[in-house]
Design a protein around this motif. Structure first.
Motif, PDB file in Angstrom:
ATOM      1  N   GLY A 294      33.557  27.288   7.317  1.00 29.16           N
ATOM      2  CA  GLY A 294      34.929  26.571   7.485  1.00 29.16           C
ATOM      3  C   GLY A 294      34.549  24.943   7.698  1.00 29.16           C
ATOM      4  O   GLY A 294      35.540  24.512   8.220  1.00 29.16           O
ATOM      5  N   LEU A 295      33.563  24.589   7.661  1.00 27.23           N
ATOM      6  CA  LEU A 295      33.181  22.997   7.975  1.00 27.23           C
ATOM      7  C   LEU A 295      33.484  21.997   7.293  1.00 27.23           C
ATOM      8  O   LEU A 295      33.855  22.550   5.834  1.00 27.23           O
ATOM      9  CB  LEU A 295      31.731  23.055   8.223  1.00 27.23           C
ATOM     10  CG  LEU A 295      30.841  24.039   9.355  1.00 27.23           C
ATOM     11  CD1 LEU A 295      29.658  23.720   9.456  1.00 27.23           C
ATOM     12  CD2 LEU A 295      31.768  23.631  10.774  1.00 27.23           C
ATOM     13  N   THR A 296      33.919  20.909   7.414  1.00 26.48           N
ATOM     14  CA  THR A 296      34.552  19.953   6.775  1.00 26.48           C
ATOM     15  C   THR A 296      33.779  18.693   6.570  1.00 26.48           C
ATOM     16  O   THR A 296      33.939  17.610   6.058  1.00 26.48           O
ATOM     17  CB  THR A 296      35.991  19.422   7.257  1.00 26.48           C
ATOM     18  OG1 THR A 296      35.814  18.992   8.589  1.00 26.48           O
ATOM     19  CG2 THR A 296      36.853  20.762   7.138  1.00 26.48           C
ATOM     20  N   GLU A 297      32.532  18.587   7.415  1.00 24.80           N
ATOM     21  CA  GLU A 297      31.798  17.588   7.378  1.00 24.80           C
ATOM     22  C   GLU A 297      30.987  17.143   5.923  1.00 24.80           C
ATOM     23  O   GLU A 297      30.962  17.894   5.077  1.00 24.80           O
ATOM     24  CB  GLU A 297      30.633  17.723   8.258  1.00 24.80           C
ATOM     25  CG  GLU A 297      29.674  18.803   7.990  1.00 24.80           C
ATOM     26  CD  GLU A 297      28.646  19.242   9.224  1.00 24.80           C
ATOM     27  OE1 GLU A 297      27.553  19.369   8.768  1.00 24.80           O
ATOM     28  OE2 GLU A 297      29.246  19.220  10.345  1.00 24.80           O
ATOM     29  N   PRO A 298      30.604  15.848   5.492  1.00 23.42           N
ATOM     30  CA  PRO A 298      30.144  15.407   4.335  1.00 23.42           C
ATOM     31  C   PRO A 298      28.915  16.304   3.977  1.00 23.42           C
ATOM     32  O   PRO A 298      28.405  16.871   4.877  1.00 23.42           O
ATOM     33  CB  PRO A 298      29.860  14.255   4.631  1.00 23.42           C
ATOM     34  CG  PRO A 298      30.586  13.452   5.705  1.00 23.42           C
ATOM     35  CD  PRO A 298      30.567  14.772   6.422  1.00 23.42           C
TER      36      PRO A 298
END
Length: 242
Positions: A131-135
């Motif tokens: 569920g991570l949103t980093e680039p």
């Protein structure tokens, strides 16, 4: 619908084409090769895919582990996949210089293949499972439209060495191994925590954690097979008879 009548397609190549529900009637198909997502393929009235899948399972038992819902089986599948890639890495290091950067028949080179798997990890594991949103990792190699989205973090101009890609792959492998060591069967059945935005992959929402992890494992297995196939071709080219 396009229709081909009495056409000579000898030597034709169909790449990234959707041939769903295609009908080939009265065709001559000798020495043909089909490589892709194939389901419900009927040849002369016989559904052949169950035979193909059974033969692939016989040749590659890791496929059975990849399809399992048991965490222990998934851990073993990941171990075997990593071992296979380690063996192939040793092989390419023993081949002529820059073999890892050479593609065959328009396919990705080994380095490009590994860069794609970096992208697969970032999208299907870090983004969909965690569920991570980093680039995404800059050296990752994804679809052309994703490569052009600067906000996603991918660098179209990246030309990493084999060792540079392997270093990233090692970190990513440790991340999966740590997660697999703790995950339970119940957690695998839960809906994946896919972030609600417009980043890749666009069709993951609503899938289970197990399904998203399965995509990572399937990609690892399939692309390793493609890589071995192409290294075999390079080896034949370099042989005295090649």
């Amino acid at each position: 619908m396009r229709r081909f009548d009495d056409e000579d397609l000898t030597g034709a190549e169909f790449r990234e084409c959707d041939l769903s529900r295609a009908r080939m009637v009265g065709v001559v198909m000798q020495d043909a090769e089909i490589d892709g997502l194939v389901t419900s393929l009927v040849v002369n009235g016989v559904e052949v895919m169950p035979y193909v899948e059974a033969e692939l399972d016989r040749r590659h038992p890791v496929r059975l582990l990849i399809r399992s819902d048991r965490p222990a089986d998934l851990r073993e599948a990941w171990r075997q996949l990593r071992d296979d890639w380690a063996t192939t890495t040793e092989r390419v290091r023993s081949m002529p210089e820059n073999s890892e950067h050479r593609g065959v028949d328009g396919e990705w080179s080994m380095v490009e293949t590994l860069r794609h798997l970096v992208f697969v990890h970032d999208t299907w594991f870090r983004r969909c499972v965690l569920g991570l949103t980093e680039p995404f990792t800059a050296m990752g190699l994804g679809p052309p439209d994703v490569m052009d989205r600067k906000e996603d973090g991918l660098d179209r101009s990246a030309r990493p060495s084999l060792d540079e890609v392997l270093a990233v792959r090692s970190r990513q492998a440790s991340e999966i191994e740590a997660w697999l060591a703790e995950v339970t069967a119940d957690q695998l059945t839960q809906t994946a925590p896919v972030p609600d935005d417009d980043r890749w992959p666009p069709y993951a929402t609503g899938r289970t954690v197990r399904k998203c992890l399965g995509t990572v494992l399937d990609e690892e297995w399939a692309h390793h097979g493609f890589c071995k196939r192409d290294l075999d071709k390079l080896t034949r080219q370099h042989s005295p008879q090649g």
